[in-house]
Scaffold this motif. Sequence first.
Motif, mmCIF file in Angstrom:
data_model
loop_
_atom_site.group_PDB
_atom_site.id
_atom_site.type_symbol
_atom_site.label_atom_id
_atom_site.label_comp_id
_atom_site.label_asym_id
_atom_site.label_seq_id
_atom_site.Cartn_x
_atom_site.Cartn_y
_atom_site.Cartn_z
ATOM 1 N N UNK A 16 26.844 10.075 7.455
ATOM 2 C CA UNK A 16 27.340 10.858 8.715
ATOM 3 C C UNK A 16 27.905 10.246 9.682
ATOM 4 N N UNK A 17 28.725 10.606 10.473
ATOM 5 C CA UNK A 17 29.792 10.183 11.402
ATOM 6 C C UNK A 17 29.474 10.890 12.741
ATOM 7 N N UNK A 18 28.581 10.499 13.735
ATOM 8 C CA UNK A 18 27.898 11.077 14.941
ATOM 9 C C UNK A 18 28.630 10.441 15.922
ATOM 10 N N UNK A 19 28.951 11.355 16.911
ATOM 11 C CA UNK A 19 29.655 10.824 18.190
ATOM 12 C C UNK A 19 28.499 10.994 19.365
ATOM 13 N N UNK A 20 28.411 10.216 20.284
ATOM 14 C CA UNK A 20 27.512 10.462 21.345
ATOM 15 C C UNK A 20 28.113 10.146 22.696
ATOM 16 N N UNK A 36 27.324 -3.632 6.391
ATOM 17 C CA UNK A 36 26.102 -2.626 6.459
ATOM 18 C C UNK A 36 26.510 -1.333 5.950
ATOM 19 N N UNK A 37 27.773 -0.957 5.574
ATOM 20 C CA UNK A 37 28.228 0.448 5.210
ATOM 21 C C UNK A 37 27.538 0.851 4.065
ATOM 22 N N UNK A 38 27.313 -0.273 3.042
ATOM 23 C CA UNK A 38 26.707 0.360 1.725
ATOM 24 C C UNK A 38 25.306 0.502 1.875
ATOM 25 N N UNK A 39 24.582 0.490 2.925
ATOM 26 C CA UNK A 39 23.141 0.317 3.132
ATOM 27 C C UNK A 39 22.611 1.757 3.942
ATOM 28 N N UNK A 40 23.707 2.094 4.779
ATOM 29 C CA UNK A 40 23.137 2.947 5.828
ATOM 30 C C UNK A 40 23.577 4.443 5.641
ATOM 31 N N UNK A 41 22.885 5.397 6.418
ATOM 32 C CA UNK A 41 22.973 6.883 6.338
ATOM 33 C C UNK A 41 23.807 7.556 7.295
ATOM 34 N N UNK A 42 24.004 6.743 8.355
ATOM 35 C CA UNK A 42 24.594 7.434 9.399
ATOM 36 C C UNK A 42 25.264 6.304 10.569
ATOM 37 N N UNK A 43 26.706 6.658 10.970
ATOM 38 C CA UNK A 43 27.103 5.742 11.853
ATOM 39 C C UNK A 43 27.267 6.538 13.207
ATOM 40 N N UNK A 44 26.799 5.997 14.094
ATOM 41 C CA UNK A 44 26.677 6.668 15.839
ATOM 42 C C UNK A 44 27.683 5.934 16.703
ATOM 43 N N UNK A 45 28.996 6.628 16.871
ATOM 44 C CA UNK A 45 29.982 5.977 17.801
ATOM 45 C C UNK A 45 29.558 6.417 19.099
ATOM 46 N N UNK A 47 31.741 14.315 12.009
ATOM 47 C CA UNK A 47 30.802 15.559 11.574
ATOM 48 C C UNK A 47 29.465 16.035 12.408
ATOM 49 N N UNK A 48 29.053 14.915 13.241
ATOM 50 C CA UNK A 48 27.874 15.290 13.839
ATOM 51 C C UNK A 48 28.165 15.019 15.243
ATOM 52 N N UNK A 49 27.768 15.912 16.315
ATOM 53 C CA UNK A 49 28.179 15.576 17.864
ATOM 54 C C UNK A 49 26.735 15.699 18.579
ATOM 55 N N UNK A 50 26.696 14.716 19.293
ATOM 56 C CA UNK A 50 25.221 14.619 20.314
ATOM 57 C C UNK A 50 25.939 15.459 21.552
ATOM 58 N N UNK A 51 25.033 16.288 22.046
ATOM 59 C CA UNK A 51 25.479 16.749 23.208
ATOM 60 C C UNK A 51 24.157 16.960 23.961
ATOM 61 N N UNK A 52 24.005 16.336 25.429
ATOM 62 C CA UNK A 52 23.103 16.678 26.438
ATOM 63 C C UNK A 52 23.402 17.442 27.255
ATOM 64 N N UNK A 53 24.192 17.194 28.150
ATOM 65 C CA UNK A 53 24.589 18.072 29.292
ATOM 66 C C UNK A 53 25.066 19.209 28.732
#
Length: 225
Positions: free
Chosen positions: A172-176, A128-137, A193-199
């Motif tokens: 982008x490599x996002x962590x959630x 999938x890596x050649x098709x996607x714009x972001x990975x969300x771990x 390089x991108x961080x999700x943060x709720x609380x």
Amino acid sequence: MTPPLISPSILSADFARLGEEVRAIDEAGADWIHVDVMDGHFVPNLTIGPMVVKALRPHSNKPFDVHLMISPVDAYLEAFAEAGADILTVHPEAGPHVHRTVQAIKGLGKKAGISLNPATPAKMLDYLIDEIDLVLVMSVNPGFGGQSFIASQLKKIEAVRKMIDKSGRDIRLEVDGGVTPETARQSVEAGADVLVAGSASFTGGPARYAANIAALKGTTPEEGQ
Ligand code: DX5
Ligand code: ZN
């Protein structure tokens, strides 16, 4: 180290004042707006649908980072795209043909993300890596805000960073999940390089938002703007 982008999850906002909350977090320095969509089936919680995304769209010009925790997912992609999503992120477990789902997202002119649950290996990305714009771990099991960061995911972040660098693509490599100033720093060191943060974004109310975001970026509020 370059400060990460911060994508506050509106799951932790005041739902009775959602438009104002999106404006406030945008003005406080949010880079993206993270929207957690849950269906009570793929994950044990129910949140919001495309009508809410559409209603919020005029409240911010920042990218809407829409995290779809729903199954099946394909039937809803167009509605979220039309509602104003910029990035549509899906879980490989949410449908039998995730490559087709990615193609459908790209066909709608949107950026495609793949989200890996804590038990899902990085290897899932091989084709999938050649098709996607972001990975969300996912650093928590999806479904709820306010959970604790699962430290084993740092190794996965490192592995995904290597895959992205090897691909040479702009991904982008996002962590959630469970992101605090401390786990933010660890995630960035591991390659996020991108961080999700709720609380951590919404705690303390609007007067704290800029300081909260700056703390996650590892900057002062002025630098964080
Ligand atoms: C969990 C969601 C997360 C969640 C993060 O299923 O995907 O985006 O809202 O919340 P915190 O930052 O509070 O862990
Ligand atoms: Zn999320």
